[in-house]
Design an enzyme around this catalytic site. Structure first.
Site, short mmCIF file in Angstrom:
data_model
loop_
_atom_site.label_atom_id
_atom_site.label_comp_id
_atom_site.label_asym_id
_atom_site.label_seq_id
_atom_site.Cartn_x
_atom_site.Cartn_y
_atom_site.Cartn_z
N TYR A 42 11.90 61.14 41.71
CA TYR A 42 10.65 60.81 42.40
C TYR A 42 9.67 61.99 42.33
CZ TYR A 42 7.30 60.49 46.19
OH TYR A 42 6.13 60.51 46.91
N PRO A 95 -0.89 68.87 48.41
CA PRO A 95 -0.30 67.89 49.33
C PRO A 95 0.68 66.99 48.59
CG PRO A 95 -2.53 67.21 48.69
CD PRO A 95 -2.28 68.53 48.03
N ARG A 183 5.55 54.09 38.23
CA ARG A 183 6.64 55.04 38.01
C ARG A 183 7.93 54.26 37.86
NH1 ARG A 183 4.42 58.54 42.94
NH2 ARG A 183 2.24 58.36 42.31
N HIS A 297 -3.15 63.84 39.50
CA HIS A 297 -2.04 63.54 40.40
C HIS A 297 -0.70 63.94 39.75
CE1 HIS A 297 -1.91 61.12 44.26
NE2 HIS A 297 -0.62 61.32 44.05
N ASP A 328 -5.42 70.98 39.86
CA ASP A 328 -3.95 70.92 39.90
C ASP A 328 -3.47 70.11 38.71
OD1 ASP A 328 -3.89 68.13 40.49
OD2 ASP A 328 -3.78 68.50 42.65
N ARG A 332 2.48 75.68 35.87
CA ARG A 332 3.89 76.05 35.95
C ARG A 332 4.09 77.57 35.88
NH1 ARG A 332 3.44 71.35 36.97
NH2 ARG A 332 4.12 69.61 35.67
N ARG A 352 4.72 70.40 42.34
CA ARG A 352 6.15 70.38 42.01
C ARG A 352 6.79 71.76 42.15
NH1 ARG A 352 4.05 66.92 38.18
NH2 ARG A 352 4.80 64.76 38.23
C1 GLV Z 1 2.03 60.09 46.11
O1 GLV Z 1 0.83 60.28 46.14
C2 GLV Z 1 2.87 60.44 45.00
O2 GLV Z 1 2.36 60.99 44.01
O3 GLV Z 1 4.08 60.17 45.08
#
Ligand code: GLV
Length: 401
Positions: A42, A95, A183, A297, A328, A332, A352
């Site tokens: 995830y 975030p 995903r 993202h 962002d 890394r 991450r």
């Molecule tokens: C939520 O915004 C995610 O990227 O899991």
């Protein structure tokens, strides 16, 4: 063995584990061993074929430095200001949802580590602790709050008011989550949208979770927290992460009107996150944003979106010097931070990298990742002959293809 010495042994073991982590890739490998597969994937995964996820990193690799030799720069300066707030280095924490599943320190651990490093945490709406709790328990200092568009205007207004009351200085509006990204690994793992820890799923998951005993015992001791502390559903109950994503999916897209709406309610700067074109950057500014975050993202939304470092220069040029541009997705290494600043970013955010630190060492792990970033930036500045991050500009990099 008495209890205090057990604690001491644990602390020493953690310190040794963290010392062995030298970069984000080490931390990712250690997190992979620590976390259950579904949770690791995830955090780690991107949308569809992960083209954007890969491109984010590759685009940084395709930039090379133009170093200067023969200069003595004993102590390069890496402090700067972001929206007038001094930070000890140009790296903020991004975030990220689900952090309390990763480690009980969760959002609190990330925010405390950012504060300890002298930088700004961007606390997510989808946090596992309430925004008030973070505000109360993180040492005083700058912090920003991140907001999605929720269908229910009362919920949005409530969050804006609460963040205001709790002393968050800036409101970060995420624009790129019209619907959740596709995903597929999460769907395969049953992670998204239908996961609940209940007696039945616990029995089903048990053999897999048992392979990660350290994570599992922390998770159980933390009360198996799946709910989102900031978000109450229509029934007044706190929502679980999957339920919130479902609700976000039911909502309309965040619009520029929403940005204006937040600007009119929040007495502080509004930052728009998820910008990938010059036109949208101008729209964000017209809607009242004083800063934008160039972001795809982390490659988790639209696969095929461009690498952020590639579109950064056109966005910086479009908004001009009075609007802070942050970035962002794909950061890394300390070198990536320097490249982003050379291309016009004011600062970057790490998602991450912080999450992997959290997975392996809670708050201390996030602190370790921020220390690593700082040390990498400093060393490269010396090797480049750069005395101050604020001096970075396009003359310090070139495209290597
Ligand atoms: C939520 O915004 C995610 O990227 O899991």
């Amino acid at each position: 063995v008495s209890a205090p010495s057990l604690d001491l042994l644990r602390t020493r073991a953690l310190a040794r584990r963290l010392e062995a982590v030298l970069n984000v890739s080490d931390a990712r490998a250690a997190a992979r061993r620590t976390l259950p597969k579904a949770l690791f994937e995830y955090v780690d995964g991107g949308a569809e074929d992960e083209l954007t996820l890969a491109r984010n990193e590759r685009a940084f690799h395709d930039l090379t430095f133009r170093p200067r030799m023969g200069l003595i720069n004993a102590e390069p300066k890496l402090g700067t200001t972001v929206l007038g707030t001094p930070v000890s280095m140009p790296v903020l924490t991004a975030p990220c949802g689900g952090m309390r599943l990763v480690h009980p320190d969760g959002d609190m651990g990330v925010a405390r580590a950012a504060a300890a490093a002298g930088t700004i945490p961007v606390v997510p709406a989808a946090a596992g602790v309430s925004l008030e709790e973070v505000a109360a328990r993180v040492p005083a200092g700058p912090r920003w709050f991140q907001l999605y568009r929720f269908h229910d205007p009362k919920l949005m207004a409530g969050l804006v008011e609460r963040a205001q009351a709790a002393g968050y200085q800036a409101m970060v509006m995420t624009m790129d989550t019209v619907v959740p990204g596709n995903r597929e690994q999460d769907r395969r793992n049953g992670f998204s949208y239908n996961m609940r820890i209940n007696a039945r799923s616990a029995v089903r998951q048990a053999p897999r979770l048992a392979r990660h005993p350290a994570w599992l015992s922390r998770f159980v001791r933390d009360g198996m927290p799946f709910e989102l502390a900031n978000i109450a559903g229509p029934d007044g109950q706190r929502m679980a992460l999957p339920a919130m994503s479902r609700m976000a999916a039911d909502s309309q897209s965040p619009t520029w009107d929403d940005v204006e709406w937040v600007r009119d309610r929040f007495h502080g700067p509004v930052v728009v996150k998820g910008i990938l074109t010059a036109d949208d950057a101008r729209r964000a500014v017209n809607a009242g944003a004083v800063a934008v975050i160039v972001s795809n993202h982390g490659g988790r939304q639209l696969d095929g979106a461009p690498a952020t470092i590639d579109v950064l220069p056109e966005i910086v040029a479009a908004v001009g010097p009075d609007v802070a541009v942050l970035l962002d997705s794909g950061v890394r290494r300390g070198n990536d931070v320097l490249k982003a600043l050379a291309q016009g970013a004011r600062a970057v955010l790490i998602g991450r990298a912080a999450a992997w630190g959290l997975a392996i060492g809670g708050q201390a792990g996030v602190e370790r990742m921020l220390d690593i970033m700082r040390a990498q930036i400093l060393r490269s500045m010396r090797l480049m002959g750069l005395t101050d991050v604020c001096e970075l500009n396009a003359a310090w990099v070139e495209r290597s293809r």
